[in-house]
Design a protein around this motif. Structure first.
Motif, PDB file in Angstrom:
ATOM      1  N   THR A  47       0.834  -1.206   0.000  1.00  0.00           N
ATOM      2  CA  THR A  47       0.000   0.000   0.000  1.00  0.00           C
ATOM      3  C   THR A  47       0.866   1.252   0.000  1.00  0.00           C
ATOM      4  N   ASP A  48       1.971   1.232   0.731  1.00  0.00           N
ATOM      5  CA  ASP A  48       2.869   2.385   0.770  1.00  0.00           C
ATOM      6  C   ASP A  48       3.555   2.605  -0.567  1.00  0.00           C
ATOM      7  N   VAL A  49       4.032   1.512  -1.172  1.00  0.00           N
ATOM      8  CA  VAL A  49       4.727   1.628  -2.452  1.00  0.00           C
ATOM      9  C   VAL A  49       3.767   2.098  -3.544  1.00  0.00           C
ATOM     10  N   ALA A  50       2.572   1.522  -3.580  1.00  0.00           N
ATOM     11  CA  ALA A  50       1.597   1.910  -4.606  1.00  0.00           C
ATOM     12  C   ALA A  50       1.243   3.388  -4.499  1.00  0.00           C
ATOM     13  N   ALA A  51       1.113   3.883  -3.282  1.00  0.00           N
ATOM     14  CA  ALA A  51       0.717   5.277  -3.084  1.00  0.00           C
ATOM     15  C   ALA A  51       1.797   6.252  -3.522  1.00  0.00           C
ATOM     16  N   MET A  52       3.057   5.845  -3.465  1.00  0.00           N
ATOM     17  CA  MET A  52       4.134   6.773  -3.824  1.00  0.00           C
ATOM     18  C   MET A  52       4.604   6.588  -5.267  1.00  0.00           C
ATOM     19  N   ALA A  53       4.081   5.561  -5.949  1.00  0.00           N
ATOM     20  CA  ALA A  53       4.509   5.275  -7.314  1.00  0.00           C
ATOM     21  C   ALA A  53       3.899   6.253  -8.314  1.00  0.00           C
ATOM     22  N   SER A  54       4.482   6.268  -9.514  1.00  0.00           N
ATOM     23  CA  SER A  54       3.920   7.042 -10.627  1.00  0.00           C
ATOM     24  C   SER A  54       2.888   6.232 -11.391  1.00  0.00           C
ATOM     25  N   ALA A  55       3.000   4.907 -11.313  1.00  0.00           N
ATOM     26  CA  ALA A  55       2.024   3.987 -11.912  1.00  0.00           C
ATOM     27  C   ALA A  55       2.162   2.645 -11.213  1.00  0.00           C
ATOM     28  N   VAL A  56       1.064   1.884 -11.195  1.00  0.00           N
ATOM     29  CA  VAL A  56       1.055   0.549 -10.598  1.00  0.00           C
ATOM     30  C   VAL A  56       0.631  -0.445 -11.678  1.00  0.00           C
ATOM     31  N   VAL A  57       1.433  -1.505 -11.834  1.00  0.00           N
ATOM     32  CA  VAL A  57       1.155  -2.539 -12.835  1.00  0.00           C
ATOM     33  C   VAL A  57       0.880  -3.850 -12.109  1.00  0.00           C
ATOM     34  N   LEU A  58      -0.311  -4.397 -12.325  1.00  0.00           N
ATOM     35  CA  LEU A  58      -0.762  -5.599 -11.632  1.00  0.00           C
ATOM     36  C   LEU A  58      -0.859  -6.739 -12.632  1.00  0.00           C
ATOM     37  N   ASN A  59      -0.204  -7.866 -12.324  1.00  0.00           N
ATOM     38  CA  ASN A  59      -0.062  -8.968 -13.270  1.00  0.00           C
ATOM     39  C   ASN A  59      -0.313 -10.279 -12.527  1.00  0.00           C
ATOM     40  N   ILE A  60      -1.200 -11.134 -13.072  1.00  0.00           N
ATOM     41  CA  ILE A  60      -1.561 -12.373 -12.376  1.00  0.00           C
ATOM     42  C   ILE A  60      -0.887 -13.600 -12.988  1.00  0.00           C
ATOM     43  N   GLY A  61       0.298 -13.416 -13.546  1.00  0.00           N
ATOM     44  CA  GLY A  61       0.971 -14.517 -14.241  1.00  0.00           C
ATOM     45  C   GLY A  61       1.221 -15.741 -13.386  1.00  0.00           C
ATOM     46  N   THR A  62       1.797 -15.557 -12.205  1.00  0.00           N
ATOM     47  CA  THR A  62       1.951 -16.678 -11.262  1.00  0.00           C
ATOM     48  C   THR A  62       1.064 -16.364 -10.069  1.00  0.00           C
ATOM     49  N   LEU A  63      -0.018 -17.106  -9.985  1.00  0.00           N
ATOM     50  CA  LEU A  63      -1.151 -16.718  -9.155  1.00  0.00           C
ATOM     51  C   LEU A  63      -1.270 -17.576  -7.903  1.00  0.00           C
ATOM     52  N   ASP A  64      -1.548 -16.924  -6.783  1.00  0.00           N
ATOM     53  CA  ASP A  64      -1.890 -17.606  -5.536  1.00  0.00           C
ATOM     54  C   ASP A  64      -2.663 -16.616  -4.675  1.00  0.00           C
ATOM     55  N   PRO A  65      -3.322 -17.091  -3.621  1.00  0.00           N
ATOM     56  CA  PRO A  65      -4.146 -16.193  -2.811  1.00  0.00           C
ATOM     57  C   PRO A  65      -3.364 -15.013  -2.211  1.00  0.00           C
ATOM     58  N   TYR A  66      -2.111 -15.238  -1.829  1.00  0.00           N
ATOM     59  CA  TYR A  66      -1.301 -14.154  -1.261  1.00  0.00           C
ATOM     60  C   TYR A  66      -1.114 -13.033  -2.281  1.00  0.00           C
ATOM     61  N   THR A  67      -0.816 -13.431  -3.536  1.00  0.00           N
ATOM     62  CA  THR A  67      -0.598 -12.444  -4.596  1.00  0.00           C
ATOM     63  C   THR A  67      -1.884 -11.684  -4.907  1.00  0.00           C
ATOM     64  N   VAL A  68      -2.992 -12.394  -4.963  1.00  0.00           N
ATOM     65  CA  VAL A  68      -4.267 -11.726  -5.233  1.00  0.00           C
ATOM     66  C   VAL A  68      -4.552 -10.665  -4.176  1.00  0.00           C
ATOM     67  N   GLU A  69      -4.319 -10.999  -2.914  1.00  0.00           N
ATOM     68  CA  GLU A  69      -4.554 -10.036  -1.844  1.00  0.00           C
ATOM     69  C   GLU A  69      -3.591  -8.858  -1.957  1.00  0.00           C
ATOM     70  N   ALA A  70      -2.335  -9.113  -2.316  1.00  0.00           N
ATOM     71  CA  ALA A  70      -1.373  -8.019  -2.516  1.00  0.00           C
ATOM     72  C   ALA A  70      -1.828  -7.102  -3.638  1.00  0.00           C
ATOM     73  N   ILE A  71      -2.329  -7.701  -4.725  1.00  0.00           N
ATOM     74  CA  ILE A  71      -2.827  -6.924  -5.860  1.00  0.00           C
ATOM     75  C   ILE A  71      -4.012  -6.048  -5.440  1.00  0.00           C
ATOM     76  N   LEU A  72      -4.937  -6.630  -4.696  1.00  0.00           N
ATOM     77  CA  LEU A  72      -6.107  -5.869  -4.252  1.00  0.00           C
ATOM     78  C   LEU A  72      -5.698  -4.711  -3.342  1.00  0.00           C
ATOM     79  N   GLN A  73      -4.773  -4.961  -2.436  1.00  0.00           N
ATOM     80  CA  GLN A  73      -4.321  -3.902  -1.541  1.00  0.00           C
ATOM     81  C   GLN A  73      -3.611  -2.796  -2.307  1.00  0.00           C
TER      82      GLN A  73
END
Length: 267
Positions: A47-73
């Motif tokens: 959440t901190d990194v996304a807020a300070m970034a110029s853009a956020v790129v979300l990719n579900i190439g290697t997928l698991d529940p932890y990654t999905v939650e990170a993407i949502l956050q």
């Protein structure tokens, strides 16, 4: 000033939650382009990194529940901070879990750009299109119409890549005829493209919708031109040589080359 020149001048920070297969390739490609990659996945910091970034790129190439939650956050944090979000629904349609995860992300995160092949985009919006692994298979339907439908349904820019790329906001649509088929034989070609789109949209005016659309169009043309030149430089040498030269060209292609070599048409 072209968007490529702006990226080179501004060095935008692009936060990537991407798949383990392509992390190094993506980071090197962004660095070659002139952007600054940040790969952050931990729930404790996304959440901190996304807020300070110029853009956020979300990719579900290697997928698991932890990654999905990170993407949502990360996606929600970017939305709150006004940071543009690019979503790459890798393999949507290949398995129910991928499709459901992609739909869940679009339902909980307002994405600015959806970038994928036609099968992935179609499956995200509930349309049937055959997919083989993470590659689009044969399907019945109109790629331009699928792109427009997705843009209107998700209220975002949609970039469908294929033999000819399509970029639309649901109202204005462009095709881009730059690229080379050898890119389909290099792991991470599409994933890096999504990250490059992130770098380009990061330097576009967040309010001017046409400028944001133009940024995505230029990103795809730039990427395709780099592939064309890399292939010319390494013809007959194989995909390994091409991959190295492609990274070279991401740092060597200039705004003037993009302007003179772009094959962009308004539909």
């Amino acid at each position: 000033m072209s968007f490529l020149a702006k990226v080179q001048a501004q060095n935008p920070l692009v936060h990537n939650i991407t798949n383990m297969v392509v992390t190094n390739f993506t980071a090197n490609g962004l660095l070659a382009l002139g952007a600054s990659p940040f790969m952050a996945y931990a729930h404790e910091e996304v959440t901190d990194v996304a807020a300070m970034a110029s853009a956020v790129v979300l990719n579900i190439g290697t997928l698991d529940p932890y990654t999905v939650e990170a993407i949502l956050q990360a996606g929600r944090s970017a939305n709150q901070a006004g940071v543009p979000v690019v979503f790459d629904p890798v393999g949507a349609g290949a398995t129910p879990y991928r499709t459901e995860s992609a739909i869940q992300i679009t339902e909980h995160v307002q994405i600015d750009v959806l970038r994928g092949n036609v099968a992935e985009v179609a499956n995200v919006i509930g349309e049937q299109w055959h997919i083989k692994g993470v590659d689009a298979g044969a399907g019945e339907g109109n790629m331009v119409e699928i792109a427009k439908q997705a843009a209107r349904q998700l209220k975002c820019i949609v970039a469908i890549t294929g033999e000819k790329d399509v970029v639309t906001d649901g109202n204005t649509t462009y095709t881009i005829a730059n690229s080379h088929s050898i890119l389909t034989r290099v792991t991470g070609g599409g994933c890096l493209l999504s990250a490059v789109v992130g770098a380009f949209i990061a330097v576009a005016d967040p309010i001017e919708s046409q400028e944001r659309l133009n940024a995505v169009v230029e990103a795809l043309a730039f990427y395709g031109i780099a592939a064309e030149i890399a292939y010319q430089q390494t013809a007959g040498q194989g995909t390994g040589s091409f991959q190295i030269e492609f990274i070279n060209q991401l740092s060597l292609v200039t705004p003037d080359i993009v302007s003179t070599h772009s094959k962009i048409a308004k539909v």
